[in-house]
Every structure is written in structure tokens, then in C-alpha cells.
Motif scaffolding. Structure first.
Motif, PDB file in Angstrom:
ATOM      1  N   SER A  47      95.383   5.833   6.390  1.00  0.00           N
ATOM      2  CA  SER A  47      94.526   5.548   5.237  1.00  0.00           C
ATOM      3  C   SER A  47      95.336   5.773   3.968  1.00  0.00           C
ATOM      4  N   ASN A  48      95.341   4.788   3.087  1.00  0.00           N
ATOM      5  CA  ASN A  48      96.079   4.882   1.829  1.00  0.00           C
ATOM      6  C   ASN A  48      95.138   4.639   0.664  1.00  0.00           C
ATOM      7  N   LEU A  49      95.354   5.353  -0.430  1.00  0.00           N
ATOM      8  CA  LEU A  49      94.608   5.165  -1.667  1.00  0.00           C
ATOM      9  C   LEU A  49      95.603   4.808  -2.753  1.00  0.00           C
ATOM     10  N   TYR A  50      95.383   3.645  -3.376  1.00  0.00           N
ATOM     11  CA  TYR A  50      96.281   3.170  -4.421  1.00  0.00           C
ATOM     12  C   TYR A  50      95.600   3.223  -5.780  1.00  0.00           C
ATOM     13  N   SER A  51      96.387   3.468  -6.821  1.00  0.00           N
ATOM     14  CA  SER A  51      95.928   3.351  -8.204  1.00  0.00           C
ATOM     15  C   SER A  51      96.274   1.941  -8.664  1.00  0.00           C
ATOM     16  N   VAL A  58      98.623   6.803  -4.364  1.00  0.00           N
ATOM     17  CA  VAL A  58      98.152   8.096  -4.872  1.00  0.00           C
ATOM     18  C   VAL A  58      97.958   9.102  -3.744  1.00  0.00           C
ATOM     19  N   TRP A  59      97.501   8.612  -2.599  1.00  0.00           N
ATOM     20  CA  TRP A  59      97.166   9.510  -1.485  1.00  0.00           C
ATOM     21  C   TRP A  59      97.334   8.744  -0.181  1.00  0.00           C
ATOM     22  N   SER A  60      97.761   9.463   0.876  1.00  0.00           N
ATOM     23  CA  SER A  60      97.888   8.853   2.195  1.00  0.00           C
ATOM     24  C   SER A  60      97.536   9.884   3.259  1.00  0.00           C
ATOM     25  N   GLY A  61      96.907   9.447   4.299  1.00  0.00           N
ATOM     26  CA  GLY A  61      96.556  10.342   5.400  1.00  0.00           C
ATOM     27  C   GLY A  61      96.626   9.617   6.732  1.00  0.00           C
ATOM     28  N   VAL A  62      96.871  10.381   7.776  1.00  0.00           N
ATOM     29  CA  VAL A  62      96.929   9.841   9.135  1.00  0.00           C
ATOM     30  C   VAL A  62      95.872  10.544   9.957  1.00  0.00           C
ATOM     31  N   SER A  63      95.132   9.782  10.739  1.00  0.00           N
ATOM     32  CA  SER A  63      94.117  10.386  11.598  1.00  0.00           C
ATOM     33  C   SER A  63      94.218   9.779  12.992  1.00  0.00           C
ATOM     34  N   GLN A  64      93.643  10.496  13.937  1.00  0.00           N
ATOM     35  CA  GLN A  64      93.604   9.992  15.307  1.00  0.00           C
ATOM     36  C   GLN A  64      92.326  10.466  15.965  1.00  0.00           C
ATOM     37  N   THR A  65      91.893   9.711  16.937  1.00  0.00           N
ATOM     38  CA  THR A  65      90.728  10.107  17.717  1.00  0.00           C
ATOM     39  C   THR A  65      91.004   9.808  19.182  1.00  0.00           C
ATOM     40  N   PHE A  66      90.333  10.565  20.031  1.00  0.00           N
ATOM     41  CA  PHE A  66      90.478  10.406  21.466  1.00  0.00           C
ATOM     42  C   PHE A  66      89.270   9.664  22.021  1.00  0.00           C
ATOM     43  N   VAL A  78      86.097   8.020  10.478  1.00  0.00           N
ATOM     44  CA  VAL A  78      87.351   8.142   9.732  1.00  0.00           C
ATOM     45  C   VAL A  78      87.073   8.035   8.237  1.00  0.00           C
ATOM     46  N   GLY A  79      86.228   7.089   7.835  1.00  0.00           N
ATOM     47  CA  GLY A  79      85.875   6.928   6.429  1.00  0.00           C
ATOM     48  C   GLY A  79      85.270   8.189   5.842  1.00  0.00           C
ATOM     49  N   LYS A  80      84.388   8.832   6.594  1.00  0.00           N
ATOM     50  CA  LYS A  80      83.772  10.082   6.138  1.00  0.00           C
ATOM     51  C   LYS A  80      84.808  11.194   6.013  1.00  0.00           C
ATOM     52  N   ALA A  81      85.705  11.290   6.984  1.00  0.00           N
ATOM     53  CA  ALA A  81      86.751  12.320   6.946  1.00  0.00           C
ATOM     54  C   ALA A  81      87.695  12.090   5.766  1.00  0.00           C
ATOM     55  N   VAL A  82      88.042  10.844   5.505  1.00  0.00           N
ATOM     56  CA  VAL A  82      88.915  10.518   4.373  1.00  0.00           C
ATOM     57  C   VAL A  82      88.225  10.879   3.068  1.00  0.00           C
TER      58      VAL A  82
END
Length: 93
Positions: A47-51, A58-66, A78-82
Motif C-alpha cells: 500500500s502506497n500513499l502519494y502526495s 509519503v507513506w508505504s506499507g506491506v501487509s500479508q494475510t493467511f 487491509v484498507g482498514k488496517a492501512v
């Protein structure tokens, strides 16, 4: 958000004996045999957030689910976690 990949993880679960104690001489090989194998599907998302004003990341995150039950529920989660992480980092209110 974009899906970065899907991997599988195989895990041995259980087995005929819990320990080597008392069994090693006659059943040592069986101790290594799993009761069964469990396969998990792992989905990775970036997930990336751009200005737009500054034209930069501005921000980047990596997530995973099983083993997600559905793509829709996974992306909602994922959207809620971000969003929660962006609030924590004070990027959104």
C-alpha cells in the motif's frame, strides 16, 4: 494498493510421537514423520500513499494475510488496517 504476490507455506502438523524419550531405538524414523501437512496461502499487498501536490511517496506499507476467504473481505480488512496505521502516523485524521 496492489497485490505483490501469493506464496504457499507447508507446515507439518502432529506426528505419531511427541518426544524421542523411550522411542528412539525402535521408532526414531517415525518421530520425523508428520501426522499431516497443512498448506497455507499467503497473500502479500503493498500500500502506497502519494502526495499529488509534492509528486512524491509519503507513506508505504506491506501487509500479508493467511488463507483469505475472499478477495473483497481481504481488501476491506487491509484498507482498514492501512487507515489505522495512517491515523497512528498522523498522516490522516
Amino acid at each position: 494498493m496492489r497485490m505483490a504476490g501469493v506464496t504457499e507455506q507447508v507446515t507439518a502438523v502432529g506426528g505419531p510421537y511427541g518426544t524421542f524419550d523411550g522411542y528412539y531405538d525402535w521408532a526414531g524414523a517415525a518421530v520425523y514423520a508428520p501426522g499431516y501437512l497443512e498448506t497455507d496461502t499467503i497473500v502479500h499487498v503493498v500500500s502506497n500513499l502519494y502526495s499529488l501536490d509534492q509528486n512524491k511517496l509519503v507513506w508505504s506499507g506491506v501487509s500479508q494475510t493467511f488463507d483469505p476467504s475472499s478477495a473483497k473481505s481481504f481488501m476491506t480488512d487491509v484498507g482498514k488496517a492501512v487507515a489505522k496505521s495512517l491515523e497512528k502516523d498522523r498522516l490522516i485524521l
